[in-house]
Design a protein around this motif. Structure first.
Motif, PDB file in Angstrom:
ATOM      1  N   ALA A  43      15.962 -69.939  29.260  1.00  0.00           N
ATOM      2  CA  ALA A  43      14.710 -69.230  29.509  1.00  0.00           C
ATOM      3  C   ALA A  43      13.575 -69.807  28.669  1.00  0.00           C
ATOM      4  CB  ALA A  43      14.881 -67.737  29.221  1.00  0.00           C
ATOM      5  N   ALA A  44      13.881 -70.235  27.438  1.00  0.00           N
ATOM      6  CA  ALA A  44      12.859 -70.830  26.581  1.00  0.00           C
ATOM      7  C   ALA A  44      12.358 -72.138  27.171  1.00  0.00           C
ATOM      8  CB  ALA A  44      13.416 -71.056  25.175  1.00  0.00           C
ATOM      9  N   VAL A  45      13.256 -72.940  27.686  1.00  0.00           N
ATOM     10  CA  VAL A  45      12.855 -74.219  28.289  1.00  0.00           C
ATOM     11  C   VAL A  45      11.993 -73.968  29.527  1.00  0.00           C
ATOM     12  CG1 VAL A  45      13.728 -76.260  29.484  1.00  0.00           C
ATOM     13  CG2 VAL A  45      14.771 -75.523  27.350  1.00  0.00           C
ATOM     14  N   LEU A  46      12.379 -72.999  30.340  1.00  0.00           N
ATOM     15  CA  LEU A  46      11.587 -72.687  31.533  1.00  0.00           C
ATOM     16  C   LEU A  46      10.195 -72.191  31.167  1.00  0.00           C
ATOM     17  CD1 LEU A  46      14.129 -70.993  33.938  1.00  0.00           C
ATOM     18  CD2 LEU A  46      13.231 -73.309  34.019  1.00  0.00           C
ATOM     19  N   ALA A  47      10.078 -71.509  30.033  1.00  0.00           N
ATOM     20  CA  ALA A  47       8.788 -71.001  29.593  1.00  0.00           C
ATOM     21  C   ALA A  47       7.974 -72.058  28.850  1.00  0.00           C
ATOM     22  CB  ALA A  47       8.987 -69.780  28.699  1.00  0.00           C
ATOM     23  N   GLY A  48       8.535 -73.240  28.640  1.00  0.00           N
ATOM     24  CA  GLY A  48       7.811 -74.317  27.976  1.00  0.00           C
ATOM     25  C   GLY A  48       7.911 -74.288  26.468  1.00  0.00           C
ATOM     26  N   PRO A  50      10.323 -74.800  22.851  1.00  0.00           N
ATOM     27  CA  PRO A  50      11.491 -75.591  22.442  1.00  0.00           C
ATOM     28  C   PRO A  50      12.742 -74.719  22.431  1.00  0.00           C
ATOM     29  CG  PRO A  50      10.080 -75.153  20.566  1.00  0.00           C
ATOM     30  CD  PRO A  50       9.341 -74.679  21.778  1.00  0.00           C
ATOM     31  N   ALA A  51      13.853 -75.284  22.813  1.00  0.00           N
ATOM     32  CA  ALA A  51      15.092 -74.519  22.918  1.00  0.00           C
ATOM     33  C   ALA A  51      15.847 -74.458  21.598  1.00  0.00           C
ATOM     34  CB  ALA A  51      15.987 -75.133  23.988  1.00  0.00           C
ATOM     35  N   HIS A  52      15.719 -75.455  20.747  1.00  0.00           N
ATOM     36  CA  HIS A  52      16.495 -75.507  19.504  1.00  0.00           C
ATOM     37  C   HIS A  52      15.586 -75.263  18.307  1.00  0.00           C
ATOM     38  CE1 HIS A  52      20.088 -76.912  21.461  1.00  0.00           C
ATOM     39  NE2 HIS A  52      19.364 -77.806  22.110  1.00  0.00           N
ATOM     40  N   GLY A  53      16.137 -74.619  17.297  1.00  0.00           N
ATOM     41  CA  GLY A  53      15.425 -74.419  16.044  1.00  0.00           C
ATOM     42  C   GLY A  53      14.365 -73.338  16.089  1.00  0.00           C
ATOM     43  N   ARG A  54      14.381 -72.497  17.100  1.00  0.00           N
ATOM     44  CA  ARG A  54      13.351 -71.464  17.218  1.00  0.00           C
ATOM     45  C   ARG A  54      13.482 -70.419  16.129  1.00  0.00           C
ATOM     46  NH1 ARG A  54      14.877 -69.620  22.679  1.00  0.00           N
ATOM     47  NH2 ARG A  54      14.031 -67.683  21.893  1.00  0.00           N
ATOM     48  N   ILE A  55      14.694 -70.014  15.801  1.00  0.00           N
ATOM     49  CA  ILE A  55      14.893 -68.979  14.793  1.00  0.00           C
ATOM     50  C   ILE A  55      14.525 -69.512  13.417  1.00  0.00           C
ATOM     51  CG2 ILE A  55      16.633 -67.555  13.651  1.00  0.00           C
ATOM     52  CD1 ILE A  55      18.039 -67.362  16.338  1.00  0.00           C
TER      53      ILE A  55
END
Length: 70
Positions: A43-48, A50-55
């Motif tokens: 879902a993060a990738v679809l929203a534009g 980054p998928a990794h390291g968000r937390i």
């Protein structure tokens, strides 16, 4: 009644009826957590985003100002 007691009762009833018992409690917990994590990354990738390291990035932004004041 605890979850394990309920499972034991359900397994006993299933055995009496000649049916198969359901999965044990907690058997698929880690796979459910992995699926949730993968879905959130997707879902993060679809929203534009980054998928990794968000937390880690969010925690660094939140606590970066407080570390100097301690």
């Amino acid at each position: 009644m605890t979850v394990n007691q309920q499972y034991a009762l359900d397994a006993y009833r299933a055995a009496q009826r000649g049916e198969t018992a359901g999965p044990a409690p907690g058997l698929h917990d880690w796979s459910a957590v992995r699926e949730l994590r993968d879905y959130q990354r997707f879902a993060a990738v679809l929203a534009g985003r980054p998928a990794h390291g968000r937390i880690r990035a969010a925690l660094a932004r939140r606590f970066s100002g407080r570390a100097a004041g301690c």
